[in-house]
Design an enzyme around this catalytic site. Structure first.
Site, PDB file in Angstrom:
ATOM      1  N   GLY A  44      62.025 102.828  29.286  1.00 27.61           N
ATOM      2  CA  GLY A  44      62.525 102.731  27.919  1.00 27.61           C
ATOM      3  C   GLY A  44      61.778 103.643  26.961  1.00 27.61           C
ATOM      4  O   GLY A  44      61.791 103.428  25.752  1.00 27.61           O
ATOM      5  N   THR A  45      61.175 104.714  27.503  1.00 28.89           N
ATOM      6  CA  THR A  45      60.410 105.678  26.707  1.00 28.89           C
ATOM      7  C   THR A  45      61.265 106.295  25.595  1.00 28.89           C
ATOM      8  O   THR A  45      60.871 106.325  24.429  1.00 28.89           O
ATOM      9  CB  THR A  45      59.935 106.837  27.629  1.00 28.89           C
ATOM     10  OG1 THR A  45      59.583 106.301  28.894  1.00 28.89           O
ATOM     11  CG2 THR A  45      58.809 107.601  27.011  1.00 28.89           C
ATOM     12  N   TRP A  47      64.064 105.290  24.437  1.00 26.29           N
ATOM     13  CA  TRP A  47      64.540 104.240  23.514  1.00 26.29           C
ATOM     14  C   TRP A  47      63.478 103.979  22.436  1.00 26.29           C
ATOM     15  O   TRP A  47      63.761 103.962  21.237  1.00 26.29           O
ATOM     16  CB  TRP A  47      64.839 102.969  24.314  1.00 26.29           C
ATOM     17  CG  TRP A  47      65.636 101.930  23.588  1.00 26.29           C
ATOM     18  CD1 TRP A  47      66.195 102.040  22.343  1.00 26.29           C
ATOM     19  CD2 TRP A  47      65.977 100.630  24.075  1.00 26.29           C
ATOM     20  NE1 TRP A  47      66.860 100.880  22.031  1.00 26.29           N
ATOM     21  CE2 TRP A  47      66.741 100.006  23.070  1.00 26.29           C
ATOM     22  CE3 TRP A  47      65.703  99.941  25.265  1.00 26.29           C
ATOM     23  CZ2 TRP A  47      67.236  98.712  23.216  1.00 26.29           C
ATOM     24  CZ3 TRP A  47      66.196  98.657  25.417  1.00 26.29           C
ATOM     25  CH2 TRP A  47      66.959  98.044  24.409  1.00 26.29           C
ATOM     26  N   TRP A  70      62.590 115.429  22.244  1.00 30.84           N
ATOM     27  CA  TRP A  70      61.281 115.936  22.697  1.00 30.84           C
ATOM     28  C   TRP A  70      60.597 116.804  21.645  1.00 30.84           C
ATOM     29  O   TRP A  70      59.426 117.122  21.786  1.00 30.84           O
ATOM     30  CB  TRP A  70      61.422 116.693  24.024  1.00 30.84           C
ATOM     31  CG  TRP A  70      62.242 117.936  23.931  1.00 30.84           C
ATOM     32  CD1 TRP A  70      61.803 119.177  23.563  1.00 30.84           C
ATOM     33  CD2 TRP A  70      63.638 118.061  24.187  1.00 30.84           C
ATOM     34  NE1 TRP A  70      62.849 120.063  23.575  1.00 30.84           N
ATOM     35  CE2 TRP A  70      63.983 119.417  23.965  1.00 30.84           C
ATOM     36  CE3 TRP A  70      64.632 117.180  24.607  1.00 30.84           C
ATOM     37  CZ2 TRP A  70      65.278 119.898  24.122  1.00 30.84           C
ATOM     38  CZ3 TRP A  70      65.922 117.663  24.775  1.00 30.84           C
ATOM     39  CH2 TRP A  70      66.243 118.996  24.533  1.00 30.84           C
ATOM     40  N   HIS A  97      53.495 109.503  29.664  1.00 32.86           N
ATOM     41  CA  HIS A  97      53.600 108.604  30.827  1.00 32.86           C
ATOM     42  C   HIS A  97      52.246 108.507  31.535  1.00 32.86           C
ATOM     43  O   HIS A  97      52.162 107.943  32.628  1.00 32.86           O
ATOM     44  CB  HIS A  97      54.608 109.164  31.833  1.00 32.86           C
ATOM     45  CG  HIS A  97      56.023 109.180  31.366  1.00 32.86           C
ATOM     46  ND1 HIS A  97      56.629 108.112  30.756  1.00 32.86           N
ATOM     47  CD2 HIS A  97      56.982 110.146  31.466  1.00 32.86           C
ATOM     48  CE1 HIS A  97      57.890 108.418  30.477  1.00 32.86           C
ATOM     49  NE2 HIS A  97      58.128 109.642  30.887  1.00 32.86           N
ATOM     50  N   ARG A 119      58.474  97.602  31.525  1.00 31.95           N
ATOM     51  CA  ARG A 119      59.790  97.129  32.008  1.00 31.95           C
ATOM     52  C   ARG A 119      59.624  96.540  33.402  1.00 31.95           C
ATOM     53  O   ARG A 119      58.725  96.967  34.148  1.00 31.95           O
ATOM     54  CB  ARG A 119      60.768  98.317  32.052  1.00 31.95           C
ATOM     55  CG  ARG A 119      62.196  97.940  32.382  1.00 31.95           C
ATOM     56  CD  ARG A 119      63.085  99.184  32.483  1.00 31.95           C
ATOM     57  NE  ARG A 119      64.497  98.829  32.545  1.00 31.95           N
ATOM     58  CZ  ARG A 119      65.487  99.684  32.755  1.00 31.95           C
ATOM     59  NH1 ARG A 119      65.229 100.970  32.926  1.00 31.95           N
ATOM     60  NH2 ARG A 119      66.740  99.268  32.796  1.00 31.95           N
ATOM     61  N   TYR A 182      60.864  96.270  27.604  1.00 39.81           N
ATOM     62  CA  TYR A 182      62.279  96.684  27.553  1.00 39.81           C
ATOM     63  C   TYR A 182      63.141  95.432  27.418  1.00 39.81           C
ATOM     64  O   TYR A 182      64.113  95.411  26.668  1.00 39.81           O
ATOM     65  CB  TYR A 182      62.581  97.423  28.859  1.00 39.81           C
ATOM     66  CG  TYR A 182      63.989  97.957  29.007  1.00 39.81           C
ATOM     67  CD1 TYR A 182      64.266  99.290  28.697  1.00 39.81           C
ATOM     68  CD2 TYR A 182      65.020  97.164  29.486  1.00 39.81           C
ATOM     69  CE1 TYR A 182      65.548  99.803  28.854  1.00 39.81           C
ATOM     70  CE2 TYR A 182      66.299  97.665  29.639  1.00 39.81           C
ATOM     71  CZ  TYR A 182      66.562  98.984  29.319  1.00 39.81           C
ATOM     72  OH  TYR A 182      67.839  99.473  29.477  1.00 39.81           O
ATOM     73  N   GLY A 248      71.540 100.953  31.171  1.00 38.90           N
ATOM     74  CA  GLY A 248      70.891 100.346  30.002  1.00 38.90           C
ATOM     75  C   GLY A 248      70.933  98.827  30.011  1.00 38.90           C
ATOM     76  O   GLY A 248      71.082  98.203  28.961  1.00 38.90           O
TER      77      GLY A 248
HETATM   78  P1  A3P Z   1      68.777 102.716  33.379  1.00 41.93           P
HETATM   79  O1  A3P Z   1      68.656 103.831  34.359  1.00 41.93           O
HETATM   80  O2  A3P Z   1      68.449 101.372  33.979  1.00 41.93           O
HETATM   81  O3  A3P Z   1      70.094 102.709  32.653  1.00 41.93           O
HETATM   82  P2  A3P Z   1      62.954 106.291  30.109  1.00 41.93           P
HETATM   83  O4  A3P Z   1      63.355 106.750  28.753  1.00 41.93           O
HETATM   84  O5  A3P Z   1      61.606 105.660  30.154  1.00 41.93           O
HETATM   85  O6  A3P Z   1      63.111 107.382  31.138  1.00 41.93           O
HETATM   86  O7  A3P Z   1      63.938 105.107  30.535  1.00 41.93           O
HETATM   87  C1  A3P Z   1      65.295 105.348  30.855  1.00 41.93           C
HETATM   88  C2  A3P Z   1      66.005 104.016  30.958  1.00 41.93           C
HETATM   89  O8  A3P Z   1      66.148 103.461  29.626  1.00 41.93           O
HETATM   90  C3  A3P Z   1      67.428 104.153  31.522  1.00 41.93           C
HETATM   91  O9  A3P Z   1      67.666 102.929  32.235  1.00 41.93           O
HETATM   92  C4  A3P Z   1      68.251 104.256  30.246  1.00 41.93           C
HETATM   93  O10 A3P Z   1      69.618 103.941  30.402  1.00 41.93           O
HETATM   94  C5  A3P Z   1      67.528 103.206  29.385  1.00 41.93           C
HETATM   95  N1  A3P Z   1      67.801 103.364  27.944  1.00 41.93           N
HETATM   96  C6  A3P Z   1      67.668 104.464  27.182  1.00 41.93           C
HETATM   97  N2  A3P Z   1      68.062 104.216  25.914  1.00 41.93           N
HETATM   98  C7  A3P Z   1      68.451 102.918  25.874  1.00 41.93           C
HETATM   99  C8  A3P Z   1      68.977 102.067  24.849  1.00 41.93           C
HETATM  100  N3  A3P Z   1      69.178 102.498  23.613  1.00 41.93           N
HETATM  101  N4  A3P Z   1      69.274 100.791  25.176  1.00 41.93           N
HETATM  102  C9  A3P Z   1      69.068 100.322  26.434  1.00 41.93           C
HETATM  103  N5  A3P Z   1      68.584 101.086  27.449  1.00 41.93           N
HETATM  104  C10 A3P Z   1      68.280 102.365  27.171  1.00 41.93           C
END
Ligand code: A3P
Length: 283
Positions: A44-45, A47, A70, A97, A119, A182, A248
């Site tokens: 959820g980075t 996010w 980024w 990370h 998460r 998350y 998500g």
């Molecule tokens: P999934 O692959 O389970 O869908 P990171 O940013 O750390 O790489 O994490 C990516 C994960 O966060 C992905 O999970 C992505 O879909 C989920 N994600 C990103 N934005 C989100 C949001 N606004 N709400 C819920 N999940 C989100």
């Protein structure tokens, strides 16, 4: 995938170098008004970076709609992002990370605020399994079970999830570190945004909070090309093979692990997390 090791942790040569990792660990200066998103990949980075960007702009979505994520919140350990981080004006939002032992040493005498986003590792593992298929040199034929074994033994990019979490949890008594999951974001995004604002000392009115919640939703981020990874060139990531904004949801691991695999995961979890002084929503 091609990796190299830096202090026992695997990194991808396309993004990382020993020079940058060593610089970040030993010389990078955190500033007292920095906010850093700390997370293991797929936790959820993006996010959290979107939420922090929206909080910084008091709910005004124009920044997240015009500037790639980024650039707003560069990853300090990625070669090209570090240059952005060094040029960005304060107050900076930074991403990483990195496990605690490779995090900038300047943290120990800094008031920079750390938002540690965790998460369920089962969902992290499944999310990573699908996401890595987008990288050109990925071994697409690897099964979930094979990838799970690499994940559990820490033979994946950024090393062991268990070690990452344990290293950061040890810092939990410090006033400038805040832990959130998350799962909490999903269960109550509004309440989570309020808690984050409180930690950051930011006062947003209810309309501004509402706008943060709306613009950080899965469907808004999925449609925002500044945040949905679609600007990453095809030469690096094949968008037909993997989607950054995949599902998500929480608990998707149940659709991918057999009972035996899930038991194997539980055993490894118990073994590695025994004695960790924090409870998590997935336990
Ligand atoms: P999934 O692959 O389970 O869908 P990171 O940013 O750390 O790489 O994490 C990516 C994960 O966060 C992905 O999970 C992505 O879909 C989920 N994600 C990103 N934005 C989100 C949001 N606004 N709400 C819920 N999940 C989100």
């Amino acid at each position: 995938m091609a990796f190299f090791k830096y202090k026992e942790i695997l990194f991808i040569p396309l993004f990382h170098s020993v020079e940058t990792l060593s610089y970040v660990e030993n010389e990078f200066q955190l500033l007292d008004d920095d906010t850093v998103v700390v997370s293991y990949p797929r936790s959820g980075t993006h996010w959290m970076a979107e939420i922090l960007s929206l909080i910084q702009s008091h709910g005004d979505p124009s920044w997240v709609q015009k500037v790639p994520l980024w650039e707003r919140a560069p990853w300090i350990e990625i070669d090209v992002h570090l240059q952005i981080a060094l040029k960005n004006p304060s107050p900076r939002i930074l991403n990483t990370h990195l496990p605690f032992q490779l995090f900038p040493k300047s943290f120990l005498h800094s008031k920079a605020k750390i938002v540690c986003t965790l998460r369920n590792p089962r969902d992290v593992m499944v999310s990573a399994y699908y996401f890595r298929k987008g990288y050109k040199d990925c071994n697409d034929l690897e099964t979930v079970e094979e990838f799970m074994e690499s994940f559990l033994s820490g033979e994946v990019g950024y090393g062991s999830w268990f070690d990452h979490v344990k290293g950061w949890v040890e810092m939990k008594e410090r006033a400038n570190i805040f832990f959130i999951t998350y799962e909490e974001l999903q269960q109550d995004l509004r309440g989570s945004v309020q808690k984050i604002c409180h930690f950051l000392g930011k006062e947003l009115n209810s309309q501004q909070i509402e706008s943060v919640v709306e613009n950080a939703s899965f469907h808004k981020m999925k449609d925002n090309k500044m945040s949905n990874f679609s600007l990453i060139p095809e030469s690096i990531f094949d968008h037909t093979k993997a989607k950054f904004m995949r599902k998500g949801i929480s608990g998707d691991w149940k659709n991918h692990l057999t009972v035996a695999q899930s038991e194997r995961f539980d055993d490894a979890y118990q073994e590695n997390m025994h004695g960790v002084n924090m409870t998590f929503p997935w336990e």
